[in-house]
Design an enzyme around this catalytic site. Structure first.
Site, mmCIF file in Angstrom:
data_model
loop_
_atom_site.group_PDB
_atom_site.id
_atom_site.type_symbol
_atom_site.label_atom_id
_atom_site.label_comp_id
_atom_site.label_asym_id
_atom_site.label_seq_id
_atom_site.Cartn_x
_atom_site.Cartn_y
_atom_site.Cartn_z
ATOM 1 N N SER A 145 37.326 -75.859 51.045
ATOM 2 C CA SER A 145 37.953 -76.825 50.155
ATOM 3 C C SER A 145 37.588 -78.210 50.635
ATOM 4 O O SER A 145 37.261 -78.409 51.811
ATOM 5 C CB SER A 145 39.481 -76.660 50.185
ATOM 6 O OG SER A 145 40.136 -77.742 49.546
ATOM 7 N N TYR A 158 47.260 -75.493 55.020
ATOM 8 C CA TYR A 158 46.139 -75.152 54.133
ATOM 9 C C TYR A 158 44.865 -75.852 54.603
ATOM 10 O O TYR A 158 43.804 -75.235 54.742
ATOM 11 C CB TYR A 158 46.476 -75.558 52.701
ATOM 12 C CG TYR A 158 45.378 -75.288 51.699
ATOM 13 C CD1 TYR A 158 45.203 -74.008 51.171
ATOM 14 C CD2 TYR A 158 44.527 -76.302 51.269
ATOM 15 C CE1 TYR A 158 44.195 -73.749 50.247
ATOM 16 C CE2 TYR A 158 43.523 -76.055 50.351
ATOM 17 C CZ TYR A 158 43.367 -74.778 49.829
ATOM 18 O OH TYR A 158 42.375 -74.531 48.918
#
Length: 261
Positions: A145, A158
């Site tokens: 990401s 995350y």
């Protein structure tokens, strides 16, 4: 390379691919993209119905099959590795996010995000990577990401897992490279998937995210498929240990202020 071969740079005919998380979103788009370029694709997902739907959407393709796979179940991962010994391409997208500030995070939430985003990724890289190393070929593609590079409040665990995934894949590139196996990460920006449903439901949040990138919008899952096809193909034969950002310019643009002319 002879110029006559350039037209086949992205040809995946004869390649066996496994797309973990292929039952929806980015994984589904990648499965369809790989199949469109000739790969035989196993669509693996904890949601078997979703994986089957991905296959059924491929207009009668005979090169796709669905498989139930819970990446948190070590036995299921081992069985998939054993049942798919000729895997040339591994793509994995499965991830979760608990959007909370550090002071509000519980140990259980921490463990849940780490388990799916990082521990299961390690199991897939180790399991499928072993066979690729033995056969002397393969491409491993993990979805990280932009949060591996840039963060915001509420993204601590995350972001840590996605940064960890990048380093895991870089290490795989270093260790597997001498055997002819490549490992790379794709780093999406904001994509309209089930994982981002919380953001999409808040119009102000949704609009702010759209405005941040250079293109001024969110991505659709299909816009990530090309990156996976590229990294799986001979077009990327000398690409390993890298991070391919598909983020609409998010990480290139610093802030939203528009200076006067």
């Amino acid at each position: 390379m002879d110029t006559a071969d350039y037209g086949k740079l992205f040809d995946l005919t004869g390649k066996n691919a496994v797309v973990v998380g292929g039952g929806s979103g980015i994984g589904r788009a990648c499965a369809h993209g790989l199949a469109a370029y000739g790969a035989t694709v196993t669509v693996a997902d904890r949601d078997l119905a979703g994986a089957q739907e991905t296959v059924s959407m491929a207009a009668g393709s005979t090169t796709m099959q669905a498989r139930e796979l819970d990446v948190l179940d070590d036995d299921q991962v081992a069985a998939a590795v054993a049942d798919l010994p000729d895997t040339d391409v591994l793509v994995f997208t499965a991830a979760t996010n608990v959007r909370k500030r550090i002071l509000d995070y519980s140990p259980d939430e921490f463990d849940r995000v780490i388990a799916l985003n990082l521990r299961s990724s390690f199991a897939l890289v180790q399991g499928f990577g072993r066979g690729m190393v033995e056969r002397g070929r393969g491409s491993i593609i993990g979805f990280a990401s932009m949060r591996a590079n840039v963060v915001e409040p509420g993204q601590s665990v995350y972001a840590a897992t996605k940064s960890g995934l990048v380093q895991l894949l870089r290490t795989a590139a270093a260790e597997f490279g001498p055997s002819g196996v490549r490992a790379n990460a794709i780093a999406p920006g904001v994509v309209d998937t089930p994982l981002t449903a919380q953001i999409k439901a808040n119009q102000g949040w949704y609009d702010a995210y759209a405005a941040k990138g250079a293109l001024g919008r969110w991505a659709e899952p299909k816009e990530l498929a090309g990156a996976a096809v590229y990294l799986a193909s001979d077009a990327a034969s000398f690409v390993t240990g890298s991070v391919l950002y598909v983020d609409g310019g998010w990480t290139a643009v610093d802030g939203r202020f528009e200076p006067p002319n």
